[in-house]
Design a protein around this motif. Sequence first.
Motif, PDB file in Angstrom:
ATOM      1  N   ALA A  79       3.955  -1.415  -5.348  1.00 45.56           N
ATOM      2  CA  ALA A  79       2.807  -0.734  -4.052  1.00 45.56           C
ATOM      3  C   ALA A  79       1.240  -1.689  -4.761  1.00 45.56           C
ATOM      4  O   ALA A  79       0.945  -2.277  -5.277  1.00 45.56           O
ATOM      5  CB  ALA A  79       2.833   0.770  -4.978  1.00 45.56           C
ATOM      6  N   HIS A 126      -0.337   9.017  -0.988  1.00 43.19           N
ATOM      7  CA  HIS A 126       0.031   7.567   0.448  1.00 43.19           C
ATOM      8  C   HIS A 126      -0.442   6.604  -0.218  1.00 43.19           C
ATOM      9  O   HIS A 126      -0.843   6.260  -0.959  1.00 43.19           O
ATOM     10  CB  HIS A 126      -1.436   7.608   1.415  1.00 43.19           C
ATOM     11  CG  HIS A 126      -1.516   6.963   2.365  1.00 43.19           C
ATOM     12  ND1 HIS A 126      -0.612   7.140   4.028  1.00 43.19           N
ATOM     13  CD2 HIS A 126      -1.684   6.177   2.617  1.00 43.19           C
ATOM     14  CE1 HIS A 126      -0.708   6.464   4.779  1.00 43.19           C
ATOM     15  NE2 HIS A 126      -1.367   5.274   3.639  1.00 43.19           N
ATOM     16  N   VAL A 128       1.087   2.505  -0.324  1.00 38.29           N
ATOM     17  CA  VAL A 128       0.626   1.303   0.798  1.00 38.29           C
ATOM     18  C   VAL A 128       1.784   0.357  -0.522  1.00 38.29           C
ATOM     19  O   VAL A 128       1.657   0.448  -1.291  1.00 38.29           O
ATOM     20  CB  VAL A 128      -0.519   0.821   0.856  1.00 38.29           C
ATOM     21  CG1 VAL A 128      -1.423  -0.532   0.667  1.00 38.29           C
ATOM     22  CG2 VAL A 128      -1.130   2.698   1.214  1.00 38.29           C
ATOM     23  N   TRP A 129       2.032  -0.531   0.606  1.00 42.08           N
ATOM     24  CA  TRP A 129       3.166  -1.502  -0.407  1.00 42.08           C
ATOM     25  C   TRP A 129       2.878  -2.749   0.652  1.00 42.08           C
ATOM     26  O   TRP A 129       2.554  -2.300   1.574  1.00 42.08           O
ATOM     27  CB  TRP A 129       4.634  -1.821  -0.702  1.00 42.08           C
ATOM     28  CG  TRP A 129       5.474  -0.961   0.835  1.00 42.08           C
ATOM     29  CD1 TRP A 129       5.407  -1.387   1.471  1.00 42.08           C
ATOM     30  CD2 TRP A 129       5.156   0.593   0.822  1.00 42.08           C
ATOM     31  NE1 TRP A 129       6.601  -0.758   2.782  1.00 42.08           N
ATOM     32  CE2 TRP A 129       5.888   0.589   2.076  1.00 42.08           C
ATOM     33  CE3 TRP A 129       4.944   1.885   0.930  1.00 42.08           C
ATOM     34  CZ2 TRP A 129       6.709   1.603   2.933  1.00 42.08           C
ATOM     35  CZ3 TRP A 129       5.506   2.982   1.742  1.00 42.08           C
ATOM     36  CH2 TRP A 129       6.206   2.844   2.266  1.00 42.08           C
ATOM     37  N   GLU A 133       3.635   1.818   4.494  1.00 42.73           N
ATOM     38  CA  GLU A 133       2.853   2.637   3.748  1.00 42.73           C
ATOM     39  C   GLU A 133       3.208   3.617   4.168  1.00 42.73           C
ATOM     40  O   GLU A 133       3.805   3.536   5.018  1.00 42.73           O
ATOM     41  CB  GLU A 133       1.505   2.373   3.972  1.00 42.73           C
ATOM     42  CG  GLU A 133       0.831   2.794   5.269  1.00 42.73           C
ATOM     43  CD  GLU A 133      -0.428   2.811   5.670  1.00 42.73           C
ATOM     44  OE1 GLU A 133      -1.242   3.787   5.645  1.00 42.73           O
ATOM     45  OE2 GLU A 133      -0.915   1.476   6.419  1.00 42.73           O
TER      46      GLU A 133
END
Length: 687
Positions: A79, A126, A128-129, A133
């Motif tokens: 992440a 939530h 995010v990468w 996301e």
Amino acid sequence: MSIHHLVDTIVHNDPWLAPYRSQLTHRLIAIEARRQQLCHTQQQDHAPNALIDIASGHEYFGLHFRNNQWQFHEWAPNASAIYLVGDMNQWQPSAEFQFQRIDGHGHWELLLPETALQHGQHYRLHMVWPGGEGPRIPAYARRVVQDSQTLIFSAQVWRPKSPYCWKNHFKRPNVTPLIYEAHVGMAQEEGKVGSYQEFTVNTLPRIKAAGYNTIQLMGIPEHPYYGSFGYHVSSYFAPASRFGSPEALMELIDTAHGMGISVLIDLVHSHAVANHVEGLGLYDGTSYQFFHEGPRGRHPAWDSCCFNYAKPEVLHFLLSNCRYWLDNFKVDGFRFDGITSMLYHDHGLGQAFTSYDHYFNHNVDLDALTYLALANQVIHNLRPDAITIAEDMSGMPGLALPTAQGGIGFDYRFAMGIPDLWIKYTKDIRDEDWSIVHLWHELINRRHDEKTISYTESHDQALVGDKTLIFRLADAAMYWHMNRDDEHLLIDRAIALHKMLRLVTLATAGHGYLNFMGNEFGHPEWIDFPREGNHWSYHHARRQWSLADNPNLKYCLLNNFDQAMLALCKTYDALRYSDVHLLWVRDDDKVLAFERHGLIWVFNFHANKSFTDYSIPAPAGEYEVILSSDDERFGGHNRLATDTPHVTLPVEDSTSEGHSQRLHLYLPTRTAIVLKNRQFWSTQKPG
């Protein structure tokens, strides 16, 4: 004890393992090496309870209220950002609810004031990468609910003003496990999803009255698809919310403990649901965070994900899950589901396991075997009274041997071949053609250095597409001829054999017995959960208790027999003494007789022949009948005078087990009787 001494012990118990000494040694070395690796990773190399302390991830990860603030920790190595979104911020990522990365190992933290979150609020992460996301339910979430309108799952802040107050301090007694396998959702008669509370009020008293001392609950960890029976788990630390609150489950377990009943739950660590939002699939944007990368990470038959048991973080997660249910819900042990699938790289699919070579080759997943050994160490070190049961169809040697004897540490293994045996016999062979010699061999064909639990049928045999034992025997005649005043030959046969098969399975069981709810009284219908193919009906996802409660129907007679059978087993503690001595078996007469702990069990499976003055070898003494399946209250014909004593008579030639005495019995067709040796029991103390 050294590893070499442990190998000597397991080989002594089973000399056929002698050619595999090096593999057994390698197995034990791998287990110890993995334990040391975990302890070193957590910097607890020399702590006396290091493994137990390591299995406490549930007290760190996830959402907790401590020191007057909310603390949230996550492990998500891939992440690039994590936000808490939910009712508290209109489901929009914001700086106020953004996690901070706290080290280089993928650990994230969010600290919030007490007023930031309220009990009952819904939330998700939530995530995010790089390159994407999406929403995620936290891996350690303790409460997960589904919106009835949108069908979307969310985690829920759970901090009730009045935490559950446990009433019973319970320690599982050292007794033979007589297990009642149950599913909370389908434990009611109404066509709906049942609740923990309904199970507590309505079903627990039935189980207690039936004589079972252990409950095995299915489908407790949260699973998104109800029809999976709970075997596609999404949230490992959240009790299924469709049945009620965590406190309601605690009350169920506490109430069972007050009745003297132990509670086990099914633990599904063999695979996980592949869902991305609800489950752990692509949790941090990668497929390999919890699971193997590539094809090895997908189960070809179950459409699910396979854990990577070599990863310390995954072991931390799974071992913590074992401890979580022991700590927070005070369960008394686990049935580990799908062990065979874990143990072999090919998941045991299509493998017959006819040779010891199949247990010691490159197909064995040593990482999975190592995890199971460590899980048993955590469970038994934390709760010495807890029990673990392995569901393994392969027969892997050593699974149910204590670690002190070189085993993996399970207390019991299921005798999974026995229900398959009954399916084969009742489906494919007329009972006139049954081989009683073969039946006897299969019933006692087990690893005698390991404890086993036998059963005629579990939930597997009751699922749609299959048939329960009683339905195989009676088929559609059950719908029309189960009134007590309705004499029907097919139903008469079915009831007689149903009692005999269950009794002979119990009587020959290694060390325990299991029944799936409703089968004790011959529940007539299969299990089919709501799905598109049945128009989302609950008609078959329930139990018709009223059938057993109706004195005008024959179901109550089968119920009576099951109660009497268990009462006998407990009174004479029959299964504690595992030695079963064959006295007599004849294919032509269809007669089987054996002795176990001062009791003689005699079965006449013949379809149309009753025997008068039938002679069987027996230890000398005077005997009395303590159970007859032909008793009228069990749906029999009362052909036996159970108050008549039976005395052995001497014979010149000993033909079985060295006994020079014989019993002479009247054996009605399709009848089983149990006799006790009065001399033996005059020196014993029945339970």
